[in-house]
Every structure is written in C-alpha cells, then in structure tokens.
Design an enzyme around this catalytic site. Structure first.
Site, PDB file in Angstrom:
ATOM      1  N   CYS A 387      27.675  -0.455   8.323  1.00 29.99           N
ATOM      2  CA  CYS A 387      26.312   0.075   8.232  1.00 29.99           C
ATOM      3  C   CYS A 387      25.635  -0.395   6.942  1.00 29.99           C
ATOM      4  O   CYS A 387      25.289  -1.567   6.819  1.00 29.99           O
ATOM      5  CB  CYS A 387      26.334   1.599   8.354  1.00 29.99           C
ATOM      6  SG  CYS A 387      24.713   2.317   8.728  1.00 29.99           S
ATOM      7  N   HIS A 519      29.171   1.869  13.212  1.00 31.88           N
ATOM      8  CA  HIS A 519      30.204   2.688  12.573  1.00 31.88           C
ATOM      9  C   HIS A 519      31.464   2.632  13.443  1.00 31.88           C
ATOM     10  O   HIS A 519      31.789   3.593  14.146  1.00 31.88           O
ATOM     11  CB  HIS A 519      29.727   4.132  12.422  1.00 31.88           C
ATOM     12  CG  HIS A 519      28.733   4.332  11.329  1.00 31.88           C
ATOM     13  ND1 HIS A 519      29.101   4.526  10.017  1.00 31.88           N
ATOM     14  CD2 HIS A 519      27.372   4.344  11.352  1.00 31.88           C
ATOM     15  CE1 HIS A 519      28.013   4.672   9.269  1.00 31.88           C
ATOM     16  NE2 HIS A 519      26.957   4.552  10.052  1.00 31.88           N
ATOM     17  N   GLU A 521      34.444   2.949  12.724  1.00 36.35           N
ATOM     18  CA  GLU A 521      35.473   3.938  12.364  1.00 36.35           C
ATOM     19  C   GLU A 521      35.458   5.143  13.286  1.00 36.35           C
ATOM     20  O   GLU A 521      36.485   5.827  13.456  1.00 36.35           O
ATOM     21  CB  GLU A 521      35.279   4.394  10.910  1.00 36.35           C
ATOM     22  CG  GLU A 521      34.069   5.265  10.633  1.00 36.35           C
ATOM     23  CD  GLU A 521      32.791   4.493  10.317  1.00 36.35           C
ATOM     24  OE1 GLU A 521      31.842   5.089   9.776  1.00 36.35           O
ATOM     25  OE2 GLU A 521      32.749   3.276  10.614  1.00 36.35           O
TER      26      GLU A 521
END
Length: 562
Positions: A387, A519, A521
């Site tokens: 990001c 994102h 993750e």
C-alpha cells in the site's frame, strides 16, 4: 455435519478480570478445533465501542484495521478468525455499538417502531440479537461469538443481555457460554489466586449468565487443586475448567485446549455430531514452527511500531512465509523516522535479510520509508512494499532513478510540482473534507492482471489475482512511462489497465524488489502463506546464506593474511 433440534449452535465467549487476555485467540482456537472435527464453523466479534467501525480509529489505540473481502473495515480479531479457520468472513462478522445504534436510530427516524419509546431493552438488544442470529445464514453447525470488553463494563451490558435472551429463545441446549478469566500468580507467596475469577463469574451471574466452562489464563499451568476450587466456587463441572498458560506460539493454543478437553466438552454439551480431530494440516504447521531449518531477520519499517498490533496481519504473514520456507522469521521493528538519512538507514537495516514497508497514513515517517526503500534497492536487500509502501517505492525510484527530484504524493504535499502519487478521482471530495472519511476508501477485494513474464506472476502462479485494498491514492498515470524507462516495471494493473497494482525491479537488477497497492497480508494463512510473503522470505534465506558465505570468506582471508 448437522445437529439435532435448532439448526445452528451458538457459543458465546466472554472475558473477565482484565482486557487483552486472549479471548480472540481462545475463540479462534476453539473454532479451528471444531472445524477439524468436521463441523462447519463461523465466527463473529461484538465490539462495545461507539465507533461504527475501526476505520477512522487511531492505530495506536485500536491496532490494525482488518479489511474483509466485501470491503468492511473490522476489528483485528477477524484476522485471527480467518487465519485459524482458513476461511473468509464477511462484514457481518463484526458488530459494534455504533453500528447497532445507527441502525436503531435510522429505523426510529423512518417510523419503523410505530411511535414506541425507543429503549436499550428491547430495541437495542433486539437489533443485536438479529445480527447474532444472522450468522446462521449458510447453516453453520456452530457460531462462535466473541463479546469484546470485560464483564462488568457498562458498554458490554446490552451485548450480554442479548446473548442471555438468545439462549432463552433458541433453547439452553443450543447455547454454550465460555468465560475466559485471569488466574494471577503471586511470586512472593508462590500462589495462584482464584478470587479474581470468582468475582468475574459473580459479575456474569448478575446479568443472568452462568458460564458453562471457564478458560483460565495464567503464566503457568494450573494444577488440579486450583481447578477443583474454581469448579466448586464458580459452579461448573470439573472438566469445564481449562488451563491455558502462556504459549511460545499462538499456533500451539489449539493443542493446549484440546489436551484440556475443551472441544470435546463443547460438542458433548451441545449434542453435536463430530469426528476425532484431524491434525494432519495443523501438525505439519507445528512441525515447521518448532523445527526451522534456517533463520532470517526481517526489518519491518513502520510508523506505529510502539503498538505491534497495528501491523498484526503483516507480522503473521511474515511468519507464515517463514513456515512455508521452513525458516524462523525474526521481525525487527524499525521506526521509519530513523531511516530518513542514509546513515540512519544503514545503522538500522545493516543486519536485515529482508525489508518490509507496510501501509499507513499521513506524512510523518514517510521520508524514512523512502530512505529504507533506497537502502534496500542500493544494497540489493529483498524488499516488499504494501500500500503506502508501494507508493513510497514509486517516489524513491522517481527521485533517484528517473531524476524527478521533487517527486512526492499529493497526500503529503498538495502543491508538489510532481505528484507521482495522486488522489483517486472518486476520493477527491473525501480528501477535501466534503464527504465522510469513514468507510469511503477503495475497500475490499479487487481483481488485477499480471504481466506474463513478471516475478509476481511467477510467485502467484497465475496472471489473474484478487487482493484486498484500503486506499485513497494511486500511482499517477502521467508518470508511468518515465518510471518504466527508469527501470521500474509495472507488473500488475487493474483489469482495464488504469490503476497500477504491482511494481517490481528486474531480477537482473535486484533479487527481490516487489511492491503492491493491495494488502496481501490480509489473505495470508499460517497453513497457506501468501505468495508475496513466501517469496520475500525465500529471498531473505538466500540473502542470509550469501551474507554468511561472504563473512566466512572474509574471515578465512584474514586468517590467511596472518
């Protein structure tokens, strides 16, 4: 698998004595155990704060904002649920007091209550119950609800009352109350004290709830004598008192709870059909956790490192990348401000085998993130940007490789002559203060197409991917040609090609320099590491081996010289 009577069973997890006991991890671990027994499980977090969602909350107070596939900004515990269940949850998995009151007030304004005096009971509690029972969509065998806060807090009372009413309405045989409490160890006397747990259960009884089981959190295992005392004083059966001491890894908690018999006790009390726990996948994970073949250091360069929970999913994704490579990942927290100068970056990052720059908002620490990325690029240290991390990578390349010395983001400098990162067209009003900030970013899952011969396509094993997003700014398309001419490859875009989603450096130039506007993750799982994090750790292992060989060669040269 199915159940008798009511289609779904409900487990309510409450917490007592102090906050941050690990209710979310306890609930997640129980969920993973029930799923491993062949049951269909879903989960929900009930947060007592008045914010509609955590999207506008300070990361130092709340921790990370976990974004679901459907674009909801939710509590970080939803991330635990998804990782332990290995399933995606929707926005309805997170309910806040703010959402409940907003819905009730909107109904009152529409006249839905036909002139009734709107009150906490029944209107607020009914709204909460509707959201609890809405989790039965999809016909799960078990719905696990975690009630945030601590028993005794004023804010939690409507949720506890709603849970009590759910038990009354759908039948006691279909509801299980699990209380997580602290059993402190007093070092001078060498004793474990049960009184806080007794008082916590007494407070729960005052609102009409008798726990069916108690999970005792402590520094060390709880003996049979303490268990018997808690069972007697709190009026629960002996097997219902569960010892859950601190564990070296959160992924060991399901084993601890299973050894204590919690999952067997729950399925027995709820009359669930089940099989024995299938440990195949989890045992493989624990083998990787306990027996790593190598060890690497990853520097996480962030703005909010004083509260590690602000980057919870990132750290768990890094560890999962380690599990996939049978490597132990040591995460070193680096304040981004400390990397603003070349000297500072070198001092902070010289021992790193990889560098990860996660997301964030605001100008503070941005120059440090750019400095860390410059260090990673110049010293060929494996790098992953997320990001804002990607936006900073674009700024660094623009300044140092493309010669755009004033390159910046319009987020930090609205008057910059070279906004290589610009405000998205649909976000202009929100950025200008003419629209709400909450829930208005580009949120949720969006598709991207990857260049066929790119590193990211190789990592994903496909050229079409979907990732979750949370941003208002994007790479300015007016600078794309200059950036690519400078060596930054735009390796992934939105399907229409209009939005830059992935960038990378050529592998001949750098071993692993990858960044994404997304994102990733948020989609990583301990048993299924995300490709970008798996690739980062693999590159880190290679970097560590090369550094070790270099050090050994230098040492042998010195010996030869002597």
């Amino acid at each position: 698998m199915g159940t008798d009577n009511h289609c779904s069973k409900h487990v309510f997890v409450t917490g007592g004595v102090v906050s941050s006991l690990g209710k979310g991890l306890t609930a997640s671990s129980l969920g993973s155990l029930l799923k491993a027994r062949g049951l269909k499980v879903t989960m929900q977090k009930l947060d007592p704060y008045l914010n509609v969602d955590p999207g506008t909350m300070n990361p130092f107070q709340h921790g990370e904002v976990f974004v679901t596939e459907d674009g909801a900004e939710t509590d970080l515990d939803i991330g635990h649920y998804e990782r332990f269940l290995n399933e995606n949850l929707s926005g309805q998995a997170n309910v806040t007091t703010g959402k409940v009151y907003s819905a009730v007030i909107a109904k009152e304004r529409r006249g839905d209550y036909l002139g009734d005096t709107v009150q906490v009971i029944p209107h607020i509690t009914n709204e909460i119950k509707e959201r609890m029972l809405a989790m039965e969509e999809g016909h799960p065998d078990v719905v696990i609800h975690e009630i945030g806060g601590t028993v005794g807090d004023i804010e939690s009372l409507p949720f506890l009352e709603a849970a009590r009413q759910v038990r009354h309405e759908i039948g006691r045989e279909n509801v299980f109350f699990l209380h997580v409490s602290l059993v402190p160890y007093i070092k001078p006397s060498g004793e474990m004290k049960t009184k806080p747990t007794q008082h916590s259960v007494a407070a729960l009884r005052e609102v009409g709830i008798q726990p069916d089981a108690i999970v005792c959190r402590s520094e060390r295992p709880i003996g049979k004598g303490i268990k018997s005392k808690i069972a007697l004083m709190c009026d629960v059966e002996g097997p219902a008192v569960v010892s859950c001491p601190d564990a070296p890894s959160i992924y060991l908690i399901p084993k601890v709870l299973h050894r204590e018999g919690l999952d067997a006790y729950v399925v027995q009390k709820l009359s669930l059909f089940f099989r024995d726990v299938d440990w195949t996948t989890w045992d493989d994970l624990l083998d990787r956790v306990r027996k790593p073949r190598s060890e690497v250091t990853v520097a996480l360069v962030g703005k909010y490192i004083d509260l590690p929970d602000a980057y919870l999913s990132v750290t768990e994704a890094l560890r999962a990348g380690g599990f996939a490579n049978k490597a132990k990942v040591n995460v070193v927290w680096v304040a981004s401000d400390s990397c603003a100068t070349a000297e500072g970056a070198a001092q902070q990052l010289r021992d790193a085998d990889a560098i990860c720059v996660p997301g964030g908002f605001g100008i503070r620490g941005v120059e440090g993130k750019v400095g860390a990325i410059r260090y990673a690029r110049e010293h060929k240290v494996p790098f992953l940007g997320l990001c804002l991390g990607m936006q900073c990578a674009v700024i660094e390349v623009a300044r140092d490789l493309a010669g755009i010395k004033d390159a910046a983001s319009s987020e930090f400098d609205s008057q910059t002559p070279d906004p290589v990162i610009a405000t998205m067209a649909e976000q202009v009003e929100a950025v200008a203060g003419k629209a709400d900030l909450g829930g208005t970013m580009r949120l949720g899952a969006y598709p991207a197409k990857l260049a066929k011969d790119s590193l990211v396509a190789e990592l994903y094993g496909t050229t079409t991917v979907t990732e979750r997003h949370r941003h208002r700014y994007e790479v300015n398309n007016a600078y794309r040609d200059r950036l690519e001419q400078a060596g930054l490859r735009i390796s992934g875009t939105s399907p229409d090609g209009g939005l830059v989603e992935f960038v990378e450096l050529d592998r001949q130039t750098h071993p692993y320099f990858v960044a994404t506007q997304a994102h990733p993750e948020l989609k990583s799982r301990p048993t299924h590491a995300h490709p970008l994090f798996r690739g980062l750790v693999a590159a880190a292992v290679g970097h560590a081996k090369a550094a070790s060989k270099g050090a050994a060669k230098e040492s042998s040269t010195k010996v030869a010289d002597k």
